[in-house]
Design an enzyme around this catalytic site. Structure first.
Site, PDB file in Angstrom:
ATOM      1  N   ARG A 251      72.162  59.073  60.272  1.00  0.00           N
ATOM      2  CA  ARG A 251      71.325  60.039  60.999  1.00  0.00           C
ATOM      3  C   ARG A 251      69.928  59.986  60.398  1.00  0.00           C
ATOM      4  O   ARG A 251      69.754  60.145  59.198  1.00  0.00           O
ATOM      5  CB  ARG A 251      71.923  61.446  60.857  1.00  0.00           C
ATOM      6  CG  ARG A 251      71.054  62.594  61.370  1.00  0.00           C
ATOM      7  CD  ARG A 251      70.943  62.565  62.880  1.00  0.00           C
ATOM      8  NE  ARG A 251      70.549  63.848  63.447  1.00  0.00           N
ATOM      9  CZ  ARG A 251      69.303  64.322  63.491  1.00  0.00           C
ATOM     10  NH1 ARG A 251      68.312  63.618  62.968  1.00  0.00           N
ATOM     11  NH2 ARG A 251      69.047  65.479  64.058  1.00  0.00           N
TER      12      ARG A 251
ATOM     13  N   ASP B 225      64.352  65.136  64.985  1.00  0.00           N
ATOM     14  CA  ASP B 225      65.354  65.500  65.978  1.00  0.00           C
ATOM     15  C   ASP B 225      64.894  64.951  67.319  1.00  0.00           C
ATOM     16  O   ASP B 225      63.796  65.285  67.787  1.00  0.00           O
ATOM     17  CB  ASP B 225      65.484  67.022  66.047  1.00  0.00           C
ATOM     18  CG  ASP B 225      66.914  67.475  66.282  1.00  0.00           C
ATOM     19  OD1 ASP B 225      67.780  66.597  66.462  1.00  0.00           O
ATOM     20  OD2 ASP B 225      67.163  68.696  66.283  1.00  0.00           O
TER      21      ASP B 225
ATOM     22  N   GLU C 115      68.291  65.685  73.186  1.00  0.00           N
ATOM     23  CA  GLU C 115      69.739  65.513  73.292  1.00  0.00           C
ATOM     24  C   GLU C 115      70.133  64.829  74.598  1.00  0.00           C
ATOM     25  O   GLU C 115      69.683  65.217  75.675  1.00  0.00           O
ATOM     26  CB  GLU C 115      70.435  66.869  73.200  1.00  0.00           C
ATOM     27  CG  GLU C 115      70.310  67.540  71.852  1.00  0.00           C
ATOM     28  CD  GLU C 115      71.084  66.812  70.775  1.00  0.00           C
ATOM     29  OE1 GLU C 115      72.245  66.422  71.031  1.00  0.00           O
ATOM     30  OE2 GLU C 115      70.516  66.617  69.677  1.00  0.00           O
TER      31      GLU C 115
ATOM     32  N   ARG D 296      78.045  62.274  58.863  1.00  0.00           N
ATOM     33  CA  ARG D 296      77.057  61.196  58.931  1.00  0.00           C
ATOM     34  C   ARG D 296      76.178  61.206  57.683  1.00  0.00           C
ATOM     35  O   ARG D 296      75.975  62.249  57.064  1.00  0.00           O
ATOM     36  CB  ARG D 296      76.182  61.347  60.176  1.00  0.00           C
ATOM     37  CG  ARG D 296      76.945  61.305  61.479  1.00  0.00           C
ATOM     38  CD  ARG D 296      76.043  61.582  62.671  1.00  0.00           C
ATOM     39  NE  ARG D 296      75.397  62.897  62.599  1.00  0.00           N
ATOM     40  CZ  ARG D 296      74.655  63.418  63.561  1.00  0.00           C
ATOM     41  NH1 ARG D 296      74.433  62.727  64.667  1.00  0.00           N
ATOM     42  NH2 ARG D 296      74.121  64.616  63.428  1.00  0.00           N
TER      43      ARG D 296
END
Length: 276
Positions: free
Chosen positions: A151, A156, A159, A199
């Site tokens: 990750r 971010d 999504e 992760r």
């Protein structure tokens, strides 16, 4: 002169055998220890030694991209010098698209043969499967391999659609960008922590001929991700100011998600979905 003052040939032979035994045993133990320390392949996030986190880099190949901010990493410790490509097998990726002949020459499966140029590319960490200008992967990712789930730290991405939930705007663009940038490429991964999904949260860098590139920062520059919002679990490897600087530049330029009229950050999106 007494007989005991001079060693007999049998005594000399016995001493040599004992010395050589100790030498061979010591050499084997030292070699085994060095292999485990520097050349042993890590095949699971749970197997990453604690002394590696925040201190060392892992070298390997990206074999699959899952979202705009995560991928699967095949660890190849030592690179070519560690026996990879000529003694230890590196997984190849299946061709997905067909490019013009000129583009194929420039971006072909560079490490499928053992030419000096290809070995050099593997040594310095250049791409083994090509990129191309269009934003789609030339090769299909492979998931059923002994890989680490990575990750990207500090960022971010929008999504994608999961578990029946709708996708965010530009989530596919972020995914395609990461696919184009990393799939088939050899990268350096600096483990920082593990998240709740098991992760490895890591700083990821690669060499682009002229300089090192931080994948998280490059994602922010494209406007295809935001600085990670959570107050707990955020990892920047001490570069949070630099991350926010590049995010603000993309925001001022209205790049990517910052050009959307009503933009919901990935963090806000996940909170809203979790409440439903």
């Amino acid at each position: 002169m007494s007989d005991n003052s001079v060693a007999t040939p049998a005594h000399l032979l016995q001493a040599k055998v004992i010395f050589l035994s100790f030498l061979l045993t010591g050499g084997f133990v030292a070699t085994y220890s060095a292999f485990n320390r520097h050349l042993r392949q890590i095949t699971s996030v749970h197997d990453i030694p604690t002394n590696v986190f925040r201190r060392k880099y892992l070298y390997g190949k990206v074999t699959s991209v899952g979202d705009g901010d995560n991928f699967l990493f095949f660890h190849t410790p030592g690179g070519v010098l560690g026996g990879w490509h000529w003694l230890r097998k590196v997984p190849t990726l299946q061709r997905k698209g067909i490019l013009p002949r000129r583009a194929q020459k420039a971006t072909g499966n560079a490490l499928s043969t053992l030419s000096p140029l290809n070995l050099f590319r593997g040594l310095v960490g250049l791409r083994s499967e090509g990129g191309g200008r269009d934003q789609f992967a030339l090769y299909r990712g492979r998931r059923k391999l002994p890989t680490l789930s990575i990750r990207l730290c500090g960022v971010d991405a929008p999504e994608r659609a999961h578990f029946g939930n709708s996708s965010q705007p530009l989530s596919e663009e972020a995914y395609k960008w990461l696919n184009k940038t990393l799939l088939g490429r050899f990268v350096w991964v600096k483990p920082l922590s593990t998240d709740q999904y098991g992760r490895c949260v890591a700083k990821v860098e690669y060499w682009s001929w002229f300089r090192w590139k931080n994948v998280s920062i490059e994602l922010l520059k494209q406007g295809l991700g935001v600085v990670y919002e959570s107050k707990s679990g955020a990892e920047f490897d001490g570069q949070d100011t630099l991350y926010r600087y590049h995010e603000s530049k993309a925001k001022k330029s209205k790049r990517g998600v910052w050009g959307l009229r009503h933009f919901e950050t990935p963090g806000a999106y996940k909170k809203r979905i979790n409440k439903q």
